[in-house]
Design an enzyme around this catalytic site. Structure first.
Site, PDB file in Angstrom:
ATOM      1  N   ASP A   1      89.236  26.108  42.480  1.00 35.47           N
ATOM      2  CA  ASP A   1      90.487  25.615  41.888  1.00 35.47           C
ATOM      3  C   ASP A   1      91.576  26.632  42.189  1.00 35.47           C
ATOM      4  O   ASP A   1      91.324  27.842  42.116  1.00 35.47           O
ATOM      5  CB  ASP A   1      90.336  25.416  40.379  1.00 35.47           C
ATOM      6  CG  ASP A   1      91.409  24.477  39.815  1.00 35.47           C
ATOM      7  OD1 ASP A   1      92.608  24.754  40.021  1.00 35.47           O
ATOM      8  OD2 ASP A   1      91.031  23.476  39.175  1.00 35.47           O
ATOM      9  N   ASP A   2      92.773  26.138  42.508  1.00 36.35           N
ATOM     10  CA  ASP A   2      93.858  27.074  42.828  1.00 36.35           C
ATOM     11  C   ASP A   2      94.533  27.636  41.580  1.00 36.35           C
ATOM     12  O   ASP A   2      95.321  28.576  41.669  1.00 36.35           O
ATOM     13  CB  ASP A   2      94.900  26.383  43.719  1.00 36.35           C
ATOM     14  CG  ASP A   2      95.556  25.202  43.019  1.00 36.35           C
ATOM     15  OD1 ASP A   2      96.798  25.140  42.988  1.00 36.35           O
ATOM     16  OD2 ASP A   2      94.807  24.323  42.531  1.00 36.35           O
TER      17      ASP A   2
ATOM     18  N   GLU B   1      34.294  24.275  71.730  1.00 34.85           N
ATOM     19  CA  GLU B   1      33.213  23.277  71.668  1.00 34.85           C
ATOM     20  C   GLU B   1      32.239  23.584  70.549  1.00 34.85           C
ATOM     21  O   GLU B   1      31.109  23.096  70.536  1.00 34.85           O
ATOM     22  CB  GLU B   1      32.467  23.222  73.016  1.00 34.85           C
ATOM     23  CG  GLU B   1      31.664  24.465  73.374  1.00 34.85           C
ATOM     24  CD  GLU B   1      32.471  25.519  74.119  1.00 34.85           C
ATOM     25  OE1 GLU B   1      31.850  26.297  74.847  1.00 34.85           O
ATOM     26  OE2 GLU B   1      33.700  25.556  73.980  1.00 34.85           O
TER      27      GLU B   1
ATOM     28  N   ASN C   1      34.103  20.684  81.726  1.00 33.40           N
ATOM     29  CA  ASN C   1      35.568  20.717  81.874  1.00 33.40           C
ATOM     30  C   ASN C   1      35.983  20.989  83.319  1.00 33.40           C
ATOM     31  O   ASN C   1      36.904  20.378  83.855  1.00 33.40           O
ATOM     32  CB  ASN C   1      36.165  21.797  80.969  1.00 33.40           C
ATOM     33  CG  ASN C   1      36.594  21.226  79.619  1.00 33.40           C
ATOM     34  OD1 ASN C   1      36.780  20.028  79.471  1.00 33.40           O
ATOM     35  ND2 ASN C   1      36.749  22.094  78.634  1.00 33.40           N
TER      36      ASN C   1
ATOM     37  N   ASP D   1      88.106  21.280  42.954  1.00 38.54           N
ATOM     38  CA  ASP D   1      89.347  20.622  42.567  1.00 38.54           C
ATOM     39  C   ASP D   1      89.883  19.842  43.766  1.00 38.54           C
ATOM     40  O   ASP D   1      89.910  20.352  44.895  1.00 38.54           O
ATOM     41  CB  ASP D   1      90.367  21.662  42.101  1.00 38.54           C
ATOM     42  CG  ASP D   1      91.643  21.017  41.594  1.00 38.54           C
ATOM     43  OD1 ASP D   1      91.543  19.976  40.925  1.00 38.54           O
ATOM     44  OD2 ASP D   1      92.735  21.545  41.886  1.00 38.54           O
TER      45      ASP D   1
ATOM     46  N   ASP E   1      26.881  23.900  69.156  1.00 43.51           N
ATOM     47  CA  ASP E   1      27.669  24.207  70.347  1.00 43.51           C
ATOM     48  C   ASP E   1      27.237  23.256  71.466  1.00 43.51           C
ATOM     49  O   ASP E   1      26.033  23.009  71.662  1.00 43.51           O
ATOM     50  CB  ASP E   1      27.429  25.666  70.765  1.00 43.51           C
ATOM     51  CG  ASP E   1      28.363  26.097  71.889  1.00 43.51           C
ATOM     52  OD1 ASP E   1      29.418  26.675  71.575  1.00 43.51           O
ATOM     53  OD2 ASP E   1      28.024  25.869  73.065  1.00 43.51           O
ATOM     54  N   ILE E   2      28.191  22.697  72.205  1.00 46.01           N
ATOM     55  CA  ILE E   2      27.873  21.786  73.307  1.00 46.01           C
ATOM     56  C   ILE E   2      27.437  22.611  74.517  1.00 46.01           C
ATOM     57  O   ILE E   2      28.153  23.524  74.947  1.00 46.01           O
ATOM     58  CB  ILE E   2      29.094  20.916  73.668  1.00 46.01           C
ATOM     59  CG1 ILE E   2      29.523  20.088  72.461  1.00 46.01           C
ATOM     60  CG2 ILE E   2      28.773  20.000  74.861  1.00 46.01           C
ATOM     61  CD1 ILE E   2      30.808  19.296  72.692  1.00 46.01           C
TER      62      ILE E   2
ATOM     63  N   MET F   1      93.057  18.495  44.283  1.00 51.36           N
ATOM     64  CA  MET F   1      94.437  18.741  44.684  1.00 51.36           C
ATOM     65  C   MET F   1      94.722  20.233  44.715  1.00 51.36           C
ATOM     66  O   MET F   1      94.908  20.873  43.678  1.00 51.36           O
ATOM     67  CB  MET F   1      95.405  18.026  43.729  1.00 51.36           C
ATOM     68  CG  MET F   1      95.131  16.529  43.620  1.00 51.36           C
ATOM     69  SD  MET F   1      94.986  15.675  45.232  1.00 51.36           S
ATOM     70  CE  MET F   1      96.638  15.895  45.858  1.00 51.36           C
TER      71      MET F   1
END
Length: 455
Positions: free
Chosen positions: A9-10, A368, A333, A53, A325-326, A55
């Site tokens: 506010d002024d 894996e 891969n 404010d 484990d694979i 204004m």
């Protein structure tokens, strides 16, 4: 609720008056005397709420609010426009500039604090969601752009047909509006797919405040924003509505542009919170699950078996760990490609989880490697279970892109001993897995057998 509020506010007397009112409610107050100073303070202090404010000389409150809402660092801060102007066009100008609410002078203390608390609740929820999802005020701007184009599903609770049609008609140009005059049916409809609820306080056949209270009591509608429509002279009921938990008010006679602006503001916040919540749930799922196989990941596994350690310590309830484990996965891969490897990982994961008990914890521990915890299971029993699953995997080809691939796995099994932590039992199970690999793969070795072989 503690919060930092910026008052702009002024005029020094106005600043001081609002500062005293807010500090009496234990808010931390910072001040600014111009629009530009407000922008600077907001950027530095990041307040939780701004009372602006309208204004002021130079940059007025409307312009300052618009700049705040355009700044990715401050757009999310709620703004209440404060002014002596009572013209509808001024309220609309403030809302279209991005203000979240509007209060006229002379300021009523109860009305002011009710609106402050309501907007601070919204800000607090937004801040929590931002912190949980990793969003920041600056990087959420693209999200806002997409939100602006969304249609909302609005439930209007009003028993007067003509009033209901006058309210819903302009909103239907941009949103989906469902009119309901029966509060019981409205409460049912509020439980799914509703983004905003508008409740009339001037209805003849039901108490609008009681409807609002029921909406806030019900878990399914608790977080849906509520806009109430009432008469200006009914101030006490309007203030009571804020205590119940409504989000905004609209005074009769209704100005269409003001209604649209308030509706859009509430929907925007709702959509933003929903998007953040969805993002949070996705991030949470990513934290504890493996995106390729859908199994829990290492973090999930470690959290999930904490109760098993407690049961072992307090009730001597045995449990065992299996590390699968694979076999020759790197070769798979290298020869067949990573896409094929991913398909094999998903298939092995599916076979593991479908052939273990519902109470067993199955996770992809990395690469894996899969980890399984079997509660109330001795090492000998876990060995039998692991060998059964190993045999099933080896005995049934994995079909990937029409190719039948024969995949085998190796496993190590260890029963958890009292006083051990996960890393201790994992090391013993992993040592047993290593022995299974050394012994020719496609087999299961227990930690006890591995230890006796080493001895």
């Amino acid at each position: 609720m503690s919060a930092r509020i910026l008052v702009v506010d002024d005029l020094a007397p106005n600043l001081h008056l609002l500062e005293v009112k807010l500090q009496a409610e234990y808010y931390d107050v910072v001040t600014a005397k111009s629009g530009q100073e407000a922008l600077d303070v907001a950027g530095e202090q990041k307040p939780d709420l701004i009372l602006m404010d309208a204004m002021m000389p130079g940059m007025n409150g409307f312009e300052a609010c618009q700049k705040l809402k355009q700044n990715p660092e401050t757009w999310h801060i709620p703004v209440i426009m404060v002014t002596a102007l009572e013209e509808t066009k001024d309220r609309i100008a403030g809302l279209e500039a991005g203000a979240d609410d509007f209060i006229t002078k002379p300021i009523d203390d109860f009305n002011l604090m009710a609106r402050v608390r309501s907007l601070l609740r919204l800000k607090m929820v937004t801040d929590q969601l931002i912190s949980h999802t990793g969003h920041t005020s600056s990087n959420s701007k693209p999200l806002l752009d997409s939100i602006d184009a969304k249609k909302g599903n609005i439930l209007l609770i009003e028993d007067h047909k003509l009033r209901s049609e006058k309210i819903s008609a302009p909103l239907k140009k941009h949103h989906n509006v469902l009119n309901e005059g029966d509060p019981v049916e409205a409460l049912k409809k509020a439980k799914s797919g509703v983004d905003l609820i508008i409740v009339s306080l001037v209805s003849d056949s039901f108490d609008g405040l009681r409807v609002c209270a029921s909406l806030r009591f019900n878990e399914a509608s608790r977080d849906i924003p509520i806009l109430i429509i009432g008469d200006p002279e009914d101030e006490q009921r309007l203030l009571r509505a804020y205590d119940i938990g409504i989000n905004d008010t609209l005074m009769r006679p209704i100005e269409i542009q003001e209604m649209q602006a308030r509706v859009n503001t509430l929907l925007r916040r709702k959509f933003y919170a929903d998007s953040l919540r969805e993002n949070f749930n996705e991030n949470l799922e990513m934290v504890v699950s493996d995106p390729l196989t859908g199994l829990g990941n290492r973090r999930y596994f470690e959290r999930a078996i904490d109760p098993f350690f407690v049961g072992l310590k307090e009730k001597q309830e045995v449990f065992s760990i299996i590390v699968f484990d694979i076999d020759h996965f790197k070769r798979v891969n290298d020869i067949l490609g990573h896409d094929m490897g991913d398909q094999i990982l998903k298939e092995v994961a599916a076979r593991l989880v479908t052939n273990m008990r519902a109470i067993d914890v199955v996770s992809r521990y990395g690469g894996e490697e899969f980890m399984i915890a079997m509660p109330k299971t001795s090492e000998e029993e876990a060995l039998v279970a692991a060998d059964r699953v190993r045999s099933l995997i080896a005995g049934t080809p994995v079909y990937v892109d029409g190719q039948a691939l024969h995949i085998t796995t190796s496993a190590g099994v260890a029963e958890v001993e009292r006083g051990e932590q996960l890393r201790d039992v994992f090391r013993r199970a992993d040592d047993a897995l290593y022995k299974a690999k050394q012994g020719g793969r496609n087999q299961v070795v227990s930690a006890a057998a591995s230890h006796s072989q080493a001895a």
